[in-house]
Design a protein around this motif. Structure first.
Motif, PDB file in Angstrom:
ATOM      1  N   ALA A 100       0.854  -1.202   0.000  1.00  0.00           N
ATOM      2  CA  ALA A 100       0.000   0.000   0.000  1.00  0.00           C
ATOM      3  C   ALA A 100       0.884   1.245   0.000  1.00  0.00           C
ATOM      4  O   ALA A 100       2.028   1.202   0.460  1.00  0.00           O
ATOM      5  CB  ALA A 100      -0.887  -0.021   1.244  1.00  0.00           C
ATOM      6  N   PRO A 101       0.352   2.354  -0.526  1.00  0.00           N
ATOM      7  CA  PRO A 101       1.139   3.599  -0.471  1.00  0.00           C
ATOM      8  C   PRO A 101       1.476   3.951   0.969  1.00  0.00           C
ATOM      9  O   PRO A 101       0.675   3.742   1.879  1.00  0.00           O
ATOM     10  CB  PRO A 101       0.186   4.642  -1.083  1.00  0.00           C
ATOM     11  N   ARG A 102       2.669   4.502   1.174  1.00  0.00           N
ATOM     12  CA  ARG A 102       3.044   4.956   2.518  1.00  0.00           C
ATOM     13  C   ARG A 102       2.315   6.245   2.831  1.00  0.00           C
ATOM     14  O   ARG A 102       2.108   7.084   1.953  1.00  0.00           O
ATOM     15  CB  ARG A 102       4.551   5.180   2.599  1.00  0.00           C
ATOM     16  N   LYS A 103       1.917   6.386   4.075  1.00  0.00           N
ATOM     17  CA  LYS A 103       1.245   7.621   4.502  1.00  0.00           C
ATOM     18  C   LYS A 103       2.299   8.689   4.797  1.00  0.00           C
ATOM     19  O   LYS A 103       3.301   8.405   5.455  1.00  0.00           O
ATOM     20  CB  LYS A 103       0.391   7.366   5.743  1.00  0.00           C
ATOM     21  N   LEU A 104       2.030   9.913   4.320  1.00  0.00           N
ATOM     22  CA  LEU A 104       3.023  10.984   4.478  1.00  0.00           C
ATOM     23  C   LEU A 104       2.358  12.287   4.900  1.00  0.00           C
ATOM     24  O   LEU A 104       1.466  12.794   4.212  1.00  0.00           O
ATOM     25  CB  LEU A 104       3.767  11.205   3.145  1.00  0.00           C
ATOM     26  N   ALA A 105       2.805  12.819   6.028  1.00  0.00           N
ATOM     27  CA  ALA A 105       2.410  14.168   6.458  1.00  0.00           C
ATOM     28  C   ALA A 105       3.570  15.089   6.103  1.00  0.00           C
ATOM     29  O   ALA A 105       4.645  15.001   6.706  1.00  0.00           O
ATOM     30  CB  ALA A 105       2.150  14.191   7.963  1.00  0.00           C
ATOM     31  N   ALA A 106       3.352  15.944   5.108  1.00  0.00           N
ATOM     32  CA  ALA A 106       4.429  16.797   4.609  1.00  0.00           C
ATOM     33  C   ALA A 106       4.119  18.254   4.916  1.00  0.00           C
ATOM     34  O   ALA A 106       3.007  18.728   4.687  1.00  0.00           O
ATOM     35  CB  ALA A 106       4.594  16.601   3.097  1.00  0.00           C
ATOM     36  N   GLY A 107       5.104  18.960   5.432  1.00  0.00           N
ATOM     37  CA  GLY A 107       4.948  20.382   5.709  1.00  0.00           C
ATOM     38  C   GLY A 107       5.805  21.203   4.760  1.00  0.00           C
ATOM     39  O   GLY A 107       6.968  20.871   4.526  1.00  0.00           O
ATOM     40  N   ASN A 108       5.224  22.236   4.220  1.00  0.00           N
ATOM     41  CA  ASN A 108       5.944  23.158   3.334  1.00  0.00           C
ATOM     42  C   ASN A 108       5.997  24.504   4.042  1.00  0.00           C
ATOM     43  O   ASN A 108       4.990  25.191   4.144  1.00  0.00           O
ATOM     44  CB  ASN A 108       5.197  23.272   1.993  1.00  0.00           C
ATOM     45  N   MET A 126       1.860   4.539  -5.505  1.00  0.00           N
ATOM     46  CA  MET A 126       2.421   5.887  -5.403  1.00  0.00           C
ATOM     47  C   MET A 126       1.579   6.692  -4.393  1.00  0.00           C
ATOM     48  O   MET A 126       0.354   6.717  -4.491  1.00  0.00           O
ATOM     49  CB  MET A 126       2.344   6.550  -6.789  1.00  0.00           C
ATOM     50  N   ALA A 127       2.218   7.335  -3.449  1.00  0.00           N
ATOM     51  CA  ALA A 127       1.467   8.098  -2.441  1.00  0.00           C
ATOM     52  C   ALA A 127       0.859   9.344  -3.072  1.00  0.00           C
ATOM     53  O   ALA A 127       1.519  10.070  -3.820  1.00  0.00           O
ATOM     54  CB  ALA A 127       2.385   8.485  -1.290  1.00  0.00           C
ATOM     55  N   LEU A 128      -0.418   9.574  -2.757  1.00  0.00           N
ATOM     56  CA  LEU A 128      -1.155  10.737  -3.254  1.00  0.00           C
ATOM     57  C   LEU A 128      -1.538  11.619  -2.070  1.00  0.00           C
ATOM     58  O   LEU A 128      -2.225  11.157  -1.155  1.00  0.00           O
ATOM     59  CB  LEU A 128      -2.428  10.301  -3.996  1.00  0.00           C
ATOM     60  N   LEU A 129      -1.094  12.867  -2.098  1.00  0.00           N
ATOM     61  CA  LEU A 129      -1.398  13.801  -1.014  1.00  0.00           C
ATOM     62  C   LEU A 129      -2.465  14.793  -1.459  1.00  0.00           C
ATOM     63  O   LEU A 129      -2.595  15.097  -2.644  1.00  0.00           O
ATOM     64  CB  LEU A 129      -0.144  14.593  -0.616  1.00  0.00           C
ATOM     65  N   TYR A 130      -3.193  15.313  -0.477  1.00  0.00           N
ATOM     66  CA  TYR A 130      -4.047  16.479  -0.728  1.00  0.00           C
ATOM     67  C   TYR A 130      -3.395  17.676  -0.043  1.00  0.00           C
ATOM     68  O   TYR A 130      -2.876  17.552   1.083  1.00  0.00           O
ATOM     69  CB  TYR A 130      -5.477  16.289  -0.175  1.00  0.00           C
ATOM     70  N   GLY A 131      -3.438  18.842  -0.668  1.00  0.00           N
ATOM     71  CA  GLY A 131      -2.932  20.067  -0.052  1.00  0.00           C
ATOM     72  C   GLY A 131      -3.837  21.245  -0.346  1.00  0.00           C
ATOM     73  O   GLY A 131      -4.435  21.342  -1.424  1.00  0.00           O
ATOM     74  N   GLY A 132      -3.927  22.146   0.623  1.00  0.00           N
ATOM     75  CA  GLY A 132      -4.769  23.335   0.473  1.00  0.00           C
ATOM     76  C   GLY A 132      -5.635  23.517   1.688  1.00  0.00           C
ATOM     77  O   GLY A 132      -6.671  22.857   1.821  1.00  0.00           O
ATOM     78  N   SER A 133      -5.187  24.400   2.636  1.00  0.00           N
ATOM     79  CA  SER A 133      -5.953  24.707   3.843  1.00  0.00           C
ATOM     80  C   SER A 133      -6.261  23.489   4.700  1.00  0.00           C
ATOM     81  O   SER A 133      -7.335  23.391   5.295  1.00  0.00           O
ATOM     82  CB  SER A 133      -7.248  25.459   3.472  1.00  0.00           C
ATOM     83  N   ALA A 137      -1.007  14.503   3.401  1.00  0.00           N
ATOM     84  CA  ALA A 137      -1.272  15.914   3.089  1.00  0.00           C
ATOM     85  C   ALA A 137       0.027  16.673   2.874  1.00  0.00           C
ATOM     86  O   ALA A 137       1.071  16.318   3.430  1.00  0.00           O
ATOM     87  CB  ALA A 137      -2.060  16.566   4.222  1.00  0.00           C
ATOM     88  N   LEU A 138      -0.066  17.707   2.046  1.00  0.00           N
ATOM     89  CA  LEU A 138       1.000  18.699   1.919  1.00  0.00           C
ATOM     90  C   LEU A 138       0.447  19.969   2.566  1.00  0.00           C
ATOM     91  O   LEU A 138      -0.497  20.574   2.058  1.00  0.00           O
ATOM     92  CB  LEU A 138       1.363  18.935   0.449  1.00  0.00           C
ATOM     93  N   VAL A 139       1.028  20.310   3.698  1.00  0.00           N
ATOM     94  CA  VAL A 139       0.464  21.341   4.569  1.00  0.00           C
ATOM     95  C   VAL A 139       1.351  22.574   4.555  1.00  0.00           C
ATOM     96  O   VAL A 139       2.567  22.475   4.745  1.00  0.00           O
ATOM     97  CB  VAL A 139       0.354  20.800   6.020  1.00  0.00           C
ATOM     98  N   GLY A 140       0.760  23.734   4.339  1.00  0.00           N
ATOM     99  CA  GLY A 140       1.509  24.981   4.370  1.00  0.00           C
ATOM    100  C   GLY A 140       1.470  25.611   5.742  1.00  0.00           C
ATOM    101  O   GLY A 140       2.202  25.237   6.653  1.00  0.00           O
ATOM    102  N   GLY A 141       0.567  26.585   5.915  1.00  0.00           N
ATOM    103  CA  GLY A 141       0.521  27.378   7.140  1.00  0.00           C
ATOM    104  C   GLY A 141       0.455  26.561   8.421  1.00  0.00           C
ATOM    105  O   GLY A 141       1.119  26.896   9.416  1.00  0.00           O
ATOM    106  N   ALA A 142      -0.316  25.480   8.401  1.00  0.00           N
ATOM    107  CA  ALA A 142      -0.490  24.698   9.629  1.00  0.00           C
ATOM    108  C   ALA A 142       0.699  23.783   9.922  1.00  0.00           C
ATOM    109  O   ALA A 142       0.674  23.051  10.914  1.00  0.00           O
ATOM    110  CB  ALA A 142      -1.775  23.873   9.560  1.00  0.00           C
ATOM    111  N   SER A 143       1.732  23.834   9.080  1.00  0.00           N
ATOM    112  CA  SER A 143       2.926  23.026   9.383  1.00  0.00           C
ATOM    113  C   SER A 143       3.975  23.826  10.139  1.00  0.00           C
ATOM    114  O   SER A 143       4.990  23.283  10.578  1.00  0.00           O
ATOM    115  CB  SER A 143       3.543  22.475   8.091  1.00  0.00           C
ATOM    116  N   PRO A 169      -1.341  17.633  15.579  1.00  0.00           N
ATOM    117  CA  PRO A 169      -2.644  16.976  15.446  1.00  0.00           C
ATOM    118  C   PRO A 169      -2.917  16.461  14.025  1.00  0.00           C
ATOM    119  O   PRO A 169      -3.633  15.464  13.858  1.00  0.00           O
ATOM    120  CB  PRO A 169      -3.630  18.090  15.815  1.00  0.00           C
ATOM    121  N   ILE A 170      -2.358  17.119  13.017  1.00  0.00           N
ATOM    122  CA  ILE A 170      -2.524  16.620  11.639  1.00  0.00           C
ATOM    123  C   ILE A 170      -1.770  15.293  11.483  1.00  0.00           C
ATOM    124  O   ILE A 170      -2.283  14.335  10.888  1.00  0.00           O
ATOM    125  CB  ILE A 170      -2.043  17.686  10.634  1.00  0.00           C
TER     126      ILE A 170
END
Ligand SMILES: O=C[C@H](O)COP(=O)(O)O
Length: 247
Positions: free
Chosen positions: A2-10, A200-207, A225-231, A239-240
């Motif tokens: 299965a795709p690996r889970k990824l919490a990404a901060g930008n 392939m891991a698929l992230l959602y990003g945007g707020s 997720a690809l996280v901006g401000g909340a990262s 918490p994310i």
């Protein structure tokens, strides 16, 4: 697999050495998260953040040049990111596509450079509000995937982030059905083109925020997720990470 889970901060153009205290807080609060965690700080912080992360949080760049070296003032080569401690690089973010007129072909060339340097390319795609309003979202995403993801992409060296341009930094998010529709399309396109596209891991990003993360992570084919401000703050990113770990 299965795709690996990824919490990404930008972190975008935010943060100084003092901000590295957030890494310490994340490590203290989430010593063994049930997902991979990545932070992409400004280039000035890469080396110091890699040291602070102790190998427990992956570090990434926010862009790289398609060439390996040369007279390119202000740019950074993929191998230089790796030398500074990065394992990933964000490519084709809408802020690069818009502010620097980056094309799909340029994003693909940068992705090849990233792969050759041993980096995981986090390739971003997403429609503008005008394109969504015109009913063009799926066509836009299909075209960006076809043009931005190089032939050498694999589940090991590539992550795809769907970031609707209109949802970035606005506090607005698509509905779960809208996210699900795009992620199903991406999974179908990637599976048709790549032998391991299903992994392939698929992230959602945007707020993405602590308050909406669990709902977003419950959507099929959303692997993180690809996280901006909340990262930027451990009290928000933590918490994310926890929501993704539990998903
Ligand atoms: O790379 C991250 C995205 O642009 C999302 O940013 P945001 O979470 O501040 O909306």
């Amino acid at each position: 697999m299965a795709p690996r889970k990824l919490a990404a901060g930008n972190w975008k153009m935010n943060g100084t050495l003092a901000s590295l205290a957030e890494i310490g807080r994340l490590l203290a609060d989430h010593p063994a998260p049930g997902c991979d965690v990545l932070i992409c700080p400004p280039a000035t912080l890469l080396h110091a953040m890699a040291a602070s992360a102790q190998g427990k949080i992956a570090i990434g760049g926010q862009d790289c040049h398609a060439k390996t070296a040369g007279a390119h003032t202000g740019d950074i080569a993929a191998a230089q990111l790796r030398d500074a401690g990065a394992s990933h690089v964000i490519l084709g973010h809408s802020e690069r596509r818009t502010d620097h007129a980056e094309t799909d072909a340029q994003v693909a060339a940068k992705s090849v450079a990233a792969h050759e340097a041993g980096l995981v390319a986090v390739i971003c795609v997403g429609e503008t509000e005008a394109q969504r309003d015109a009913g063009q979202t799926l066509d836009v995403i299909s075209a960006q995937l076809a043009g931005s993801v190089p032939d050498g992409a694999t589940a090991a060296n590539t992550v795809i982030a769907y970031e609707p341009v209109w949802a970035i930094g606005t506090g607005r998010t698509p509905t779960s059905d809208q996210i699900a529709e795009v992620h199903a399309l991406m999974r179908e396109r990637l599976s048709a083109r790549f032998a391991d596209g299903a992994d392939m891991a698929l992230l959602y990003g945007g707020s993405v925020k602590p308050g909406n993360a669990a709902e977003i992570f419950a959507i099929p084919h959303v692997n993180g997720a690809l996280v901006g401000g909340a990262s930027l703050k451990a009290e928000d990113f933590g918490p994310i990470i926890a929501a993704l770990s539990a998903a």
